[in-house]
Design an enzyme around this catalytic site. Sequence first.
Site, mmCIF file in Angstrom:
data_model
loop_
_atom_site.group_PDB
_atom_site.id
_atom_site.type_symbol
_atom_site.label_atom_id
_atom_site.label_comp_id
_atom_site.label_asym_id
_atom_site.label_seq_id
_atom_site.Cartn_x
_atom_site.Cartn_y
_atom_site.Cartn_z
ATOM 1 N N TRP A 34 0.815 -1.213 0.000
ATOM 2 C CA TRP A 34 0.000 0.000 0.000
ATOM 3 C C TRP A 34 0.849 1.263 0.000
ATOM 4 C CZ3 TRP A 34 -5.092 1.862 0.803
ATOM 5 C CH2 TRP A 34 -5.168 3.165 1.312
ATOM 6 N N ASN A 36 0.213 5.692 0.325
ATOM 7 C CA ASN A 36 -0.617 6.905 0.247
ATOM 8 C C ASN A 36 0.281 8.132 0.135
ATOM 9 O OD1 ASN A 36 -0.839 5.860 3.207
ATOM 10 N ND2 ASN A 36 -1.477 7.943 3.494
ATOM 11 N N ASP A 37 0.070 9.160 0.894
ATOM 12 C CA ASP A 37 0.657 10.487 0.649
ATOM 13 C C ASP A 37 2.120 10.519 0.189
ATOM 14 O OD1 ASP A 37 -1.586 10.702 2.223
ATOM 15 O OD2 ASP A 37 -0.656 11.869 3.780
ATOM 16 N N GLN A 53 4.076 7.444 2.114
ATOM 17 C CA GLN A 53 3.458 6.613 3.143
ATOM 18 C C GLN A 53 3.340 5.195 2.595
ATOM 19 O OE1 GLN A 53 1.765 7.906 6.508
ATOM 20 N NE2 GLN A 53 3.805 8.580 5.929
ATOM 21 N N TRP A 61 -4.013 0.092 4.327
ATOM 22 C CA TRP A 61 -3.321 1.057 5.176
ATOM 23 C C TRP A 61 -2.993 0.425 6.522
ATOM 24 C CZ3 TRP A 61 -4.011 3.357 9.935
ATOM 25 C CH2 TRP A 61 -3.177 4.460 10.199
ATOM 26 N N SER A 97 2.905 11.261 7.717
ATOM 27 C CA SER A 97 3.428 12.178 6.698
ATOM 28 C C SER A 97 4.279 13.297 7.258
ATOM 29 C CB SER A 97 2.265 12.783 5.917
ATOM 30 O OG SER A 97 1.755 11.795 5.058
ATOM 31 N N ASP A 165 1.571 15.876 10.169
ATOM 32 C CA ASP A 165 2.021 16.216 8.810
ATOM 33 C C ASP A 165 2.811 17.531 8.754
ATOM 34 O OD1 ASP A 165 0.349 14.028 8.387
ATOM 35 O OD2 ASP A 165 -1.314 15.245 7.629
ATOM 36 N N GLU A 219 -5.249 18.438 6.889
ATOM 37 C CA GLU A 219 -4.079 17.573 6.877
ATOM 38 C C GLU A 219 -3.049 18.135 5.892
ATOM 39 O OE1 GLU A 219 -5.865 13.232 7.778
ATOM 40 O OE2 GLU A 219 -5.953 13.777 5.677
ATOM 41 N N TRP A 302 -9.115 8.637 -0.161
ATOM 42 C CA TRP A 302 -9.664 7.838 0.937
ATOM 43 C C TRP A 302 -11.110 7.466 0.615
ATOM 44 C CZ3 TRP A 302 -6.143 5.924 3.814
ATOM 45 C CH2 TRP A 302 -4.978 6.650 4.099
HETATM 46 C C1 FRU Z 1 -3.442 11.962 4.754
HETATM 47 C C2 FRU Z 1 -3.058 11.237 6.032
HETATM 48 C C3 FRU Z 1 -2.140 12.106 6.853
HETATM 49 C C4 FRU Z 1 -1.410 11.099 7.671
HETATM 50 C C5 FRU Z 1 -1.250 9.960 6.709
HETATM 51 C C6 FRU Z 1 -1.265 8.609 7.376
HETATM 52 O O1 FRU Z 1 -3.794 11.137 3.691
HETATM 53 O O2 FRU Z 1 -4.223 10.890 6.735
HETATM 54 O O3 FRU Z 1 -2.809 13.080 7.604
HETATM 55 O O4 FRU Z 1 -0.167 11.574 8.099
HETATM 56 O O5 FRU Z 1 -2.306 10.045 5.795
HETATM 57 O O6 FRU Z 1 -0.903 7.611 6.483
#
Ligand code: FRU
Length: 491
Positions: A34, A36-37, A53, A61, A97, A165, A219, A302
Amino acid sequence: MEKIVQANQFIKDNKEKVKPKYRLNYHLMGEYGWINDPNGFIHFDGAYHLFYQYNPYEPVWGRVHWGHAVSKDLVAWRQLPVALAPDYPYDQDGCFSGSALDVKNRLYLMYTGFVYTGPNKTKDYRQTQCLAYSEDGIVFEKLKINPVIGEDLIPAEASNRDFRDPKLIRWGEDYYAFIGSKDRLGQGQVLLYKSKDLLNWHYLNVVAKSNGRLGNMWECPDFFCLGSHDFLLVSTQFMQTGEKDDHNLHIPIYFTGQMGFEQGTFKAVHFAPLDYGFDFYAPQTVLDHKGRRIMVAWMNMWETVETTQTLGQNWVGAMTLPREITTIRGRLLFKPVRDIEKYRQNRFYLHNIILSSEQVLATTGDCYELKVSFDPWKAEEFGLKLRVSATEETVISYKRDQQVLIFNRDRSGAGPQGERKTPIRLLDDKLKLRVFVDQSSVELFINEGEKVVTARIYPGQAAKGIKLFALGECIVESLEKWDLVVSGHNM
Ligand code: FRU
């Protein structure tokens, strides 16, 4: 270090199990599991570094690490070993993040240490800000004094849980960290912290805050100056737009305004979404060595990331094509980085065609750039159909009377459907589109980058047709298409 070695070994042992279906060619993805950010986006020691991430173990996640890739040109990426793993009591449930800063040739990463504090995962957690550094840009050491911004520095007007973040910058002689937050009543806000040495921090102020309609949590803040304005970026959660079902739940936006570092306030004069599609979140920017401000975002959203998960692909998540940001009268414009153009092959070209119904192009593809300029002339509606097969199509249309552009993925294949509409005025009486298609993504730059629509789609392999269409007569002034061939170029 043990957790990093373990993660790298797991990736090595499992990456062959990633299914090629829907994998992208010129967008960054994780090797397995997986992502993400985007995190820690920086140009350091001769290359762009992009962290992200990352849960290397599963396509869901959880216990996020920082994956790490480098590129010379922002298009061809090479994976490096995992940079951060959750391995200290202050980050044991995730390295969330954050951002990067080059301080005298040392690469610093500031990130959020995430820890569960009880059985209720939606309430029992803690978030603090931590630092790690590296001399070579590959192996990172966490500071002994972590967390450098702990719970004791969270002001009374902010949630003591949602605090994450950090965007770390240097301004004059000082360091500042912009941190995502919400107030006690559930309004998104950004907090500002200041330090002289990166180690000792103090709280300065609430930099900016939701007016009640801009989301209950902000965020991934980002901040930069461009032209004569300052810009503050946030990814808003649960923004109330007043409309039903035709917008994302979570919307990254930018504010144009003026930053006062003395008081720690941002006076906003304008705000707008950063993207008008379905799949764009947590953008992060960098000023590179060429003076370009470049933005990259997670090309997912998300609540709608499940497609490659449910289809058993063993991977989830990708980054957008990096976009260069420029500004005109306080508004941001977005262009794909020029570097992508060197991967063009097999040019296809048409010009001055009168279009009055549907026309199938004598070219096809699932990985290409398409540039088209429409003169609407007598047409009520016109546009493009991409990734077309007998049963599938992704439709981009412009409705003249409403002056709106519509992106429709109802018949795009597997995955979530729906439509996004955005008002667009013609530019010199033309509609100019530049579309980037890559296996399971579409990024549409409208009228020289005034707006961008980003979406993931999951068509079948046969869906490679491209069509033009019009209701009434319009003129296709010019159309150019190139295949984009990046494989084999990995640095
Ligand atoms: C945004 C978020 C951030 C956090 C991260 C966790 O997509 O929710 O706020 O740091 O993803 O993976």
